[in-house]
Design an enzyme around this catalytic site. Structure first.
Site, PDB file in Angstrom:
ATOM      1  N   GLU A 100      32.848  37.260  36.840  1.00  0.00           N
ATOM      2  CA  GLU A 100      33.547  37.105  38.116  1.00  0.00           C
ATOM      3  C   GLU A 100      33.787  38.460  38.752  1.00  0.00           C
ATOM      4  O   GLU A 100      34.318  39.368  38.130  1.00  0.00           O
ATOM      5  CB  GLU A 100      34.902  36.421  37.901  1.00  0.00           C
ATOM      6  CG  GLU A 100      34.833  34.921  37.963  1.00  0.00           C
ATOM      7  CD  GLU A 100      36.141  34.279  37.533  1.00  0.00           C
ATOM      8  OE1 GLU A 100      36.798  33.669  38.387  1.00  0.00           O
ATOM      9  OE2 GLU A 100      36.487  34.384  36.337  1.00  0.00           O
ATOM     10  N   ARG A 147      44.934  40.411  36.912  1.00  0.00           N
ATOM     11  CA  ARG A 147      44.952  39.494  35.764  1.00  0.00           C
ATOM     12  C   ARG A 147      43.584  38.952  35.361  1.00  0.00           C
ATOM     13  O   ARG A 147      43.498  37.990  34.601  1.00  0.00           O
ATOM     14  CB  ARG A 147      45.916  38.341  36.011  1.00  0.00           C
ATOM     15  CG  ARG A 147      45.558  37.488  37.222  1.00  0.00           C
ATOM     16  CD  ARG A 147      46.522  36.330  37.338  1.00  0.00           C
ATOM     17  NE  ARG A 147      46.016  35.332  38.247  1.00  0.00           N
ATOM     18  CZ  ARG A 147      46.413  34.063  38.249  1.00  0.00           C
ATOM     19  NH1 ARG A 147      47.304  33.646  37.393  1.00  0.00           N
ATOM     20  NH2 ARG A 147      45.915  33.217  39.108  1.00  0.00           N
ATOM     21  N   HIS A 148      42.514  39.539  35.889  1.00  0.00           N
ATOM     22  CA  HIS A 148      41.173  39.095  35.496  1.00  0.00           C
ATOM     23  C   HIS A 148      40.416  40.198  34.767  1.00  0.00           C
ATOM     24  O   HIS A 148      40.462  41.356  35.160  1.00  0.00           O
ATOM     25  CB  HIS A 148      40.365  38.678  36.732  1.00  0.00           C
ATOM     26  CG  HIS A 148      40.792  37.361  37.299  1.00  0.00           C
ATOM     27  ND1 HIS A 148      41.722  37.253  38.291  1.00  0.00           N
ATOM     28  CD2 HIS A 148      40.414  36.092  36.975  1.00  0.00           C
ATOM     29  CE1 HIS A 148      41.906  35.966  38.578  1.00  0.00           C
ATOM     30  NE2 HIS A 148      41.130  35.236  37.796  1.00  0.00           N
TER      31      HIS A 148
END
Lengths: 547, 547
Positions: free
Chosen positions: A321, A327-328
């Site tokens: 992604e 938070r990724h």
């Protein structure tokens, strides 16, 4: 003893302080001392280069055997001497007058006049003050010069006598000193470190306070930290974060093992995407197209079809992604659980409840020191949670949001902002920052999610939140191959790439369900940290593939 | 009770037997019965399809509520009833005359005349015989027909009364029967399974004995097993292998945690190959060239540079090696250890010794049932190992081989055959099948291996063997950046791709060493299995990327 280490000088006071009162009282003073110390340090380091050369004069010293750089060859496993090393964390008054051998990092080196040098040696989060005082037959001027030539973060071996100063030592964790008799450098750090450990260990609060007092302390930004992660990780807070992360895995494993779960490993190299969509890393596998597992979803379910009854998987999960958020990550640790269900997915929720309450209780009770170390640099309030986890339906959540004036689609997914808002509303109403939201709309869940018995617009699914952010997704699964195929097709999944998975359900399958936890998110949110990169040892995001 | 279940019929006798004497005595007879049973089974299955249709007549049965296929919708978490399920493994005489609810797989279904049917239900490795006897008001003829219509491996719920037959039951693990009152099918398996569980569970010995007696039993080959892994994994031996594998991880973790090691996770997505060479999977990472970690080598060392002192990593390791051997996989679980060394790499060997003796002792003492289950299908002799692990130098090994007439290059690597031969020689001389060979020639070890103090042609490195096959590779590492760079260049490694790794050693580094264990090899060799694919849940090899 106090002659050798005059407490008035208190040279180690720059780095930390004991009680919270004394912190508040002397903060400004500490800041000034820190700035002074910083200048002194730089001066010392500049001096170090020239000292290093002059330290070679040590050869004419009759005590020359007692100090120096150990040659690399002597570190190639030359001999097993049987010498006893003492850990710095175990240095205490009980060892007074005993000669000890310690190894650690030269955290600070500070000459006071021409006769005394103070060397703070660190090992993990423990520090001790080592004192060199020139004295005939014990410590020579050359030895002192050698000590002053050490660069910060170098590895040293110290042989010395443990002494107990009359006044408390403020700047080290250990309340004894070591009167140095021998000092060897095992591995020299370069003189100009890309980041200094004190800078990296400083709290934002301290920097802001100094700013208000007109002083400027170094603020190390996140990219600099991550580019020099090997130095950044040496701070007490970072050490604590990764020890805490390990403890979470300990409890996760032990708790599930005690409930008859078995740990399995599912393949990361797949022929087809496990979660569909575009966010998948593709590669060539011996001439076949392949991709990296976005989750252990398909294979953990296949393990249930293989009669393992209750399984868990701890392992890397890969997401291509291109989203650079707090938070990724492109690679993170998934804690995955899958289990047979006798009659209701609440059986899975019961496991979530027991598991996480056990983890939180353990962290609060048994990891106080780690939490304190994190708190010191990154202050946070303890997580509020109930001993029996709150369970809300998605509909109830939507209603709470609507009542609070948030416009929201009752059959759409919650966005980050709505999740945060709902977290705040739940905290106000139920006094918990940890809760389960279940019965999500079917349209916002993956194809393998079981629809609700009474209304197929909803599904037997759930998310779990800490401080308003999602850490877990789970559900009962469709265990009937024809329904599963229909759902996959309806969701646009290429059924041919997952035929092995679908066929697994043709040989008799128990109803089952499970969930996946993002380990880094759990640690981040339990500790109230602001960025998930802080809880990944060597994080991978769309911009970062090194170190 | 014995009226309901005449022991003379003993319908469950085909699948297993209790004592080893009785196995030997009645083997031929069992084989014949097995063949007979197989024919009967096929006949039953053919009958099943038509019975399924006629079972629909059950609607006119006043007892029709007591049996049938549960509709899928009723399995969508309809209600929490609070009903108690009893595990099949806990069914025993103490429950006699009690009504129990069990769930499991229909392992065999066998009609005896028109009034009695026997249904063996399996859950994990436990089996119980369930009996349906037509009796007014309890079991109808339609219910019996429904039972006979069940396909093997279907999931069933049985409500029944526990009874204790007067003679021992040979074909099931549980020594009680269940007199069926209610019978529901939760999930129907397709009538023609690609492999039958008994076929997959059969030992080679049994097949050969049958062959000698002129009978032909089905032998399921490895590819058929792996293509239908979900069925293959249901055999008692396979169930045991993966429970044993989980136990190895338990002990590995617990043992290291008790010695102050911390578990970390190292990235699997790298910018450069961690072990050099061509055997690396490459892919595109957001526009950058990237590859999958061939080991956690670089990052576990960087964790040592980051002050973690003692670390371990449990995780997938990826090798794009195109070698289809019995002991290579393209994806396997590495158990990796790295630790600071005070003065000698023997400190690492001490950990290997303690760790593996603890693992072996535990498996032998606490996992007897699992080992028995594996032994039954794949007979093996217990591993011979010493309580203090044997340590031999590479030179000693070469000498033993030469003395035995093996021609060998004293500075070359050992090939598979030499390793096997040496294993045999060591077993003869030292009575152990587990030993450490150390001080390998430098030329056959990776660039990061520390040369020996006294002779740079040798290195502070080691391999560890079980039954003549390598399971561990380890060494002291080069912790000095200039020597490391020189060694990397000499070994043809592109230093620019690993600069972050090399730079990590510029900030002060303790001497350190460690090792990597191939988990699947440990399980394979401890259990004397012949192929590593047997110890990987869903194995990946050059030909296999599914299921």
């Amino acid at each position: 003893m106090s002659m050798e280490s005059p407490s008035a000088v208190n040279p180690a006071s720059e780095s930390s302080s004991e009680s919270s009162e004394s912190i508040v009282a002397s903060k400004k003073q500490l800041k000034k001392e820190a700035l002074k110390a910083e200048k002194l340090r730089r001066k010392n380091e500049e001096a170090a280069a020239s000292s290093a050369a002059s330290a070679k004069l040590a050869e004419v010293d009759p005590l020359s055997e007692n100090y120096g750089d150990v040659s690399l060859k002597d570190l190639h496993s030359k001999a097993v001497t049987g010498r006893k090393w003492t850990k710095i964390c175990s240095l205490d008054a009980e060892l007074a007058n005993r000669t000890v051998l310690i190894r650690g990092r030269a955290q600070t080196i500070r000459a006071v006049g021409k006769k005394i040098s103070f060397l703070v040696v660190r090992r993990l989060s423990a520090t001790v003050q080592c004192v060199l005082t020139v004295k005939e037959g014990l410590v020579s001027a050359q030895m002192l010069r050698f000590c002053n030539s050490l660069t910060r973060e170098s590895i040293v071996d110290v042989v010395g006598v443990v002494t107990t100063p009359t006044e408390p030592i403020k700047g080290t964790t250990q309340q004894v000193e070591v009167q140095v008799r021998k000092l060897y450098c095992i591995s020299r750090a370069v003189p100009n470190l890309p980041i200094n450990i004190e800078d990296a260990a400083r709290s934002e609060e301290d920097i802001k306070e100094a700013e208000m007092a007109g002083d400027k302390l170094v603020r190390v930004n996140q990219d600099t930290r991550l580019n020099n992660r090997v130095l950044d990780l040496r701070t007490p807070a970072n050490q604590a974060i990764f020890h805490l992360k390990c403890s979470v895995i300990d409890i996760f494993r032990n708790c599930l093992r005690s409930e008859d779960f078995v740990e399995i490993h599912t393949p990361k190299l797949l022929a087809g995407a496990s979660e569909g969509g575009a966010s998948v890393f593709k590669f060539d596998y011996m001439g076949q197209p392949a991709c990296l597992a976005q989750s252990p979803q398909l294979h953990k379910q296949m393990a249930i079809c293989s009669d393992f009854e209750r399984v868990f998987v701890i392992g890397e999960v890969f997401r291509a992604e291109n989203s650079s958020t707090h938070r990724h990550l492109c690679e993170f640790i998934g804690l995955d659980v899958e289990m047979e269900i006798n009659e209701h997915y609440f059986e899975v929720l019961d496991i979530v409840d027991r598991l996480f309450v056990t983890i939180f209780d353990y962290l609060n009770e048994k990891c106080k020191k780690l939490l304190d170390a994190i708190n010191k640099q990154f202050p946070f309030k303890p997580l509020k949670y109930l001993q029996k986890t709150l369970l809300l339906t998605f509909e109830e959540g939507i209603k709470m949001l609507k009542d609070a004036g948030v416009e929201i689609d009752p059959f759409g997914d919650l966005n980050t902002e709505s999740e945060r808002t709902l977290g705040r509303l739940v905290l106000e109403k139920y006094e918990t920052e940890f809760y389960i939201l279940h019965r999500y709309p079917s349209t916002v869940r993956p194809f393998y999610t079981m629809p609700c018995y009474d209304n197929p617009l909803y599904s037997n699914s759930f998310d779990v939140f800490i401080r308003g952010e999602e850490i877990i997704s789970g559900a009962q699964r469709v265990h009937e191959p024809d329904l599963l195929t229909a759902r996959a097709e309806a969701c646009g999944v290429d059924v041919s790439t997952i035929s092995a998975y679908i066929n697994s359900f043709r040989y008799g399958t128990c109803p089952h369900g499970g969930f996946g936890v993002g380990l880094e998110r759990v640690v981040m949110l339990f500790c109230g940290l602001s960025n998930i990169r802080q809880t990944s040892l060597f994080p991978r995001d769309p911009q970062r593939l090194v170190p």
